[in-house]
Design a protein around this motif. Structure first.
Motif, PDB file in Angstrom:
ATOM      1  N   LYS A 113       0.752  -1.088   0.079  1.00 15.02           N
ATOM      2  CA  LYS A 113       0.010   0.113  -0.138  1.00 15.02           C
ATOM      3  C   LYS A 113       0.920   1.274   0.121  1.00 15.02           C
ATOM      4  O   LYS A 113       2.192   1.013   0.435  1.00 15.02           O
ATOM      5  CB  LYS A 113      -0.944  -0.004   1.084  1.00 15.02           C
ATOM      6  CG  LYS A 113      -1.987  -1.235   1.145  1.00 15.02           C
ATOM      7  CD  LYS A 113      -2.820  -1.085   0.125  1.00 15.02           C
ATOM      8  CE  LYS A 113      -4.020  -2.330   0.008  1.00 15.02           C
ATOM      9  NZ  LYS A 113      -4.978  -1.974  -0.953  1.00 15.02           N
ATOM     10  N   ASN A 114       0.257   2.369  -0.540  1.00 16.95           N
ATOM     11  CA  ASN A 114       1.118   3.556  -0.644  1.00 16.95           C
ATOM     12  C   ASN A 114       1.728   4.033   0.653  1.00 16.95           C
ATOM     13  O   ASN A 114       2.952   4.344   0.872  1.00 16.95           O
ATOM     14  CB  ASN A 114       0.216   4.652  -1.121  1.00 16.95           C
ATOM     15  CG  ASN A 114       1.028   5.944  -1.354  1.00 16.95           C
ATOM     16  OD1 ASN A 114       2.158   6.041  -2.049  1.00 16.95           O
ATOM     17  ND2 ASN A 114       0.545   7.050  -0.595  1.00 16.95           N
ATOM     18  N   THR A 115       0.945   4.147   2.127  1.00 11.13           N
ATOM     19  CA  THR A 115       1.409   4.544   3.084  1.00 11.13           C
ATOM     20  C   THR A 115       2.782   3.645   3.479  1.00 11.13           C
ATOM     21  O   THR A 115       3.827   3.791   4.090  1.00 11.13           O
ATOM     22  CB  THR A 115       0.719   4.706   4.138  1.00 11.13           C
ATOM     23  OG1 THR A 115      -0.336   5.798   3.906  1.00 11.13           O
ATOM     24  CG2 THR A 115       1.237   5.093   5.587  1.00 11.13           C
ATOM     25  N   LEU A 116       2.399   2.349   3.516  1.00  5.11           N
ATOM     26  CA  LEU A 116       3.329   1.203   3.898  1.00  5.11           C
ATOM     27  C   LEU A 116       4.746   1.318   2.922  1.00  5.11           C
ATOM     28  O   LEU A 116       5.780   0.949   3.484  1.00  5.11           O
ATOM     29  CB  LEU A 116       2.808   0.006   3.727  1.00  5.11           C
ATOM     30  CG  LEU A 116       3.656  -1.247   4.237  1.00  5.11           C
ATOM     31  CD1 LEU A 116       4.021  -1.247   5.800  1.00  5.11           C
ATOM     32  CD2 LEU A 116       2.763  -2.645   4.085  1.00  5.11           C
ATOM     33  N   ALA A 117       4.416   1.404   1.697  1.00  3.14           N
ATOM     34  CA  ALA A 117       5.623   1.638   0.625  1.00  3.14           C
ATOM     35  C   ALA A 117       6.469   2.702   1.244  1.00  3.14           C
ATOM     36  O   ALA A 117       7.672   2.789   1.296  1.00  3.14           O
ATOM     37  CB  ALA A 117       5.138   1.889  -0.659  1.00  3.14           C
ATOM     38  N   VAL A 118       5.832   3.957   1.450  1.00  2.65           N
ATOM     39  CA  VAL A 118       6.709   5.172   1.705  1.00  2.65           C
ATOM     40  C   VAL A 118       7.283   4.966   3.100  1.00  2.65           C
ATOM     41  O   VAL A 118       8.650   5.136   3.442  1.00  2.65           O
ATOM     42  CB  VAL A 118       5.792   6.442   1.933  1.00  2.65           C
ATOM     43  CG1 VAL A 118       6.364   7.561   2.606  1.00  2.65           C
ATOM     44  CG2 VAL A 118       4.956   6.636   0.612  1.00  2.65           C
ATOM     45  N   ALA A 119       6.712   4.471   4.182  1.00  3.44           N
ATOM     46  CA  ALA A 119       7.215   4.040   5.343  1.00  3.44           C
ATOM     47  C   ALA A 119       8.277   3.165   5.402  1.00  3.44           C
ATOM     48  O   ALA A 119       9.231   3.448   6.082  1.00  3.44           O
ATOM     49  CB  ALA A 119       6.072   3.633   6.628  1.00  3.44           C
ATOM     50  N   THR A 120       8.152   2.126   4.443  1.00  2.00           N
ATOM     51  CA  THR A 120       9.255   1.026   4.450  1.00  2.00           C
ATOM     52  C   THR A 120      10.396   1.770   3.855  1.00  2.00           C
ATOM     53  O   THR A 120      11.566   1.358   4.226  1.00  2.00           O
ATOM     54  CB  THR A 120       8.507  -0.306   3.668  1.00  2.00           C
ATOM     55  OG1 THR A 120       7.538  -0.658   4.426  1.00  2.00           O
ATOM     56  CG2 THR A 120       9.885  -1.099   3.386  1.00  2.00           C
TER      57      THR A 120
END
Length: 362
Positions: free
Chosen positions: A61-68
């Motif tokens: 997901k977008n937020t998870l990709a950014v956080a990762t």
């Protein structure tokens, strides 16, 4: 022209000048925030391909990709700090405690030894420079002041880092929203051309900054190997400073070589000049020239030509002109600015003969 319209024009001009002055004052006051924003934009360009990979290939997901992505960057930064910063601080502390009188004496001794050494080959350096006047004209206090300034900057690094991470997170997370908002402000007549220019510029700049980081890291490692092989003191910090100077195209490597040669001679001042100092310095200079040969013929063509789709001659001329017009700052920003302008020119003036010439595939 009536007196009323003249007075109105004068008042309007005064109002514009006041507005410009107020704007410049506000920009000056928030200059630190602007710097954080620029750094965040650069990090966003570097991180965007990673986010895209995580979303496309691993279905994050977008937020998870950014956080990762940011978590990976933070881990790399923490690893770098744990591995290198204690060594940097140790060496910086040594350099910041340099005895200025001793440094001047070392400098004078080096010049005297050079004069004696070259006199054997009928080269009179005393006619080239007057060592006493050179020493008087150089304020050696800049060395510890510079190092202490770097320490102070590192002390404020944590605040800047948190700010940059915070801004970068939202630039990456809400990138689509910001782009949509930007798109809504564009005039309908040129909207698609501007959008295409932004997308292409974003892709090219991402490749450029990623390649630039890789280039600097490679140069740093090679410089460090050269200095360690020849037993130069403070090898790590010297290699790091010289690698950072490589950000300045063409001029930076020359300054790096001169700096490395001077610090090599000063660090080995206790050794015999003819049999130790001169040979070691020559070897270091040759090593740095070899590193620059590798960089100029392998690293830079890939970064400056391939990543920006520009011919090496174009890049050279652009950097040269930017240097004459705007100095070192111009040389540093020349390539990314030229890349953006070239994309815009190709999008808006595709049939122009000059545009066709500079945008022709290599």
């Amino acid at each position: 022209m009536t007196s009323k319209s003249l007075a109105s024009g004068i008042l309007r001009a005064i109002g514009i000048l006041i507005l410009v002055a107020l704007s410049l004052y506000i920009i000056y006051q928030v200059s630190t925030v602007i710097v954080y924003l620029i750094i965040s934009i650069i990090f966003t360009l570097i991180a965007s391909p990673v986010v895209k990979f995580l979303k496309g290939k691993l279905k994050f997901k977008n937020t998870l990709a950014v956080a990762t992505t940011l978590f990976i960057f933070i881990l790399i930064l923490v690893g770098f700090i744990l591995l290198f910063v204690p060594l940097i601080i140790n060496q910086v502390d040594k350099l910041s405690l340099l005895d200025i009188n001793s440094l001047k004496q070392n400098y004078t001794t080096i010049l005297e030894e050079l004069t004696t050494y070259f006199s054997k080959y009928n080269i009179n350096l005393s006619k080239i420079f007057d060592s006493s006047s050179m020493v008087k004209s150089i304020d050696f206090n800049f060395v510890p002041n510079l190092i202490n300034g770097i320490i102070n900057v590192l002390g404020n690094f944590s605040v800047g880092l948190v700010s940059v991470i915070f801004i970068t997170f939202f630039l990456l997370k809400d990138k689509a929203y910001y782009f949509k908002s930007f798109k809504s402000l564009l005039p309908n007549s040129n909207k698609e051309k501007i959008v295409d220019s932004v997308r292409k510029s974003n892709a090219l700049l991402s490749r450029y900054f990623i390649g630039l980081m890789l280039q600097l890291f490679i140069v740093f490692i090679l410089y460090l190997v050269v200095l360690l092989v020849f037993g130069v003191d403070n090898a790590f910090i010297i290699a790091l400073l010289c690698a950072i100077l490589n950000i300045i195209p063409y001029v930076g490597p020359i300054i790096s070589t001169i700096l490395a040669a001077l610090l090599t001679m000063i660090s080995n001042i206790q050794g015999d000049f003819s049999t130790e100092i001169i040979p070691t310095t020559i070897y270091v200079v040759i090593g740095f020239m070899l590193v620059q040969f590798i960089d100029n013929n392998f690293s830079q063509p890939i970064i400056f030509s391939k990543s920006t789709d520009s011919h090496p001659l174009q890049i050279f001329l652009v950097i040269l002109m930017a240097g004459y017009l705007f100095g070192i700052t111009g040389m540093i920003v020349a390539v990314p600015m030229y890349t953006v302008l070239k994309v815009i020119a190709k999008e808006f003036f595709p049939e122009n003969t000059f545009v066709k010439l500079i945008t022709k595939s290599n």
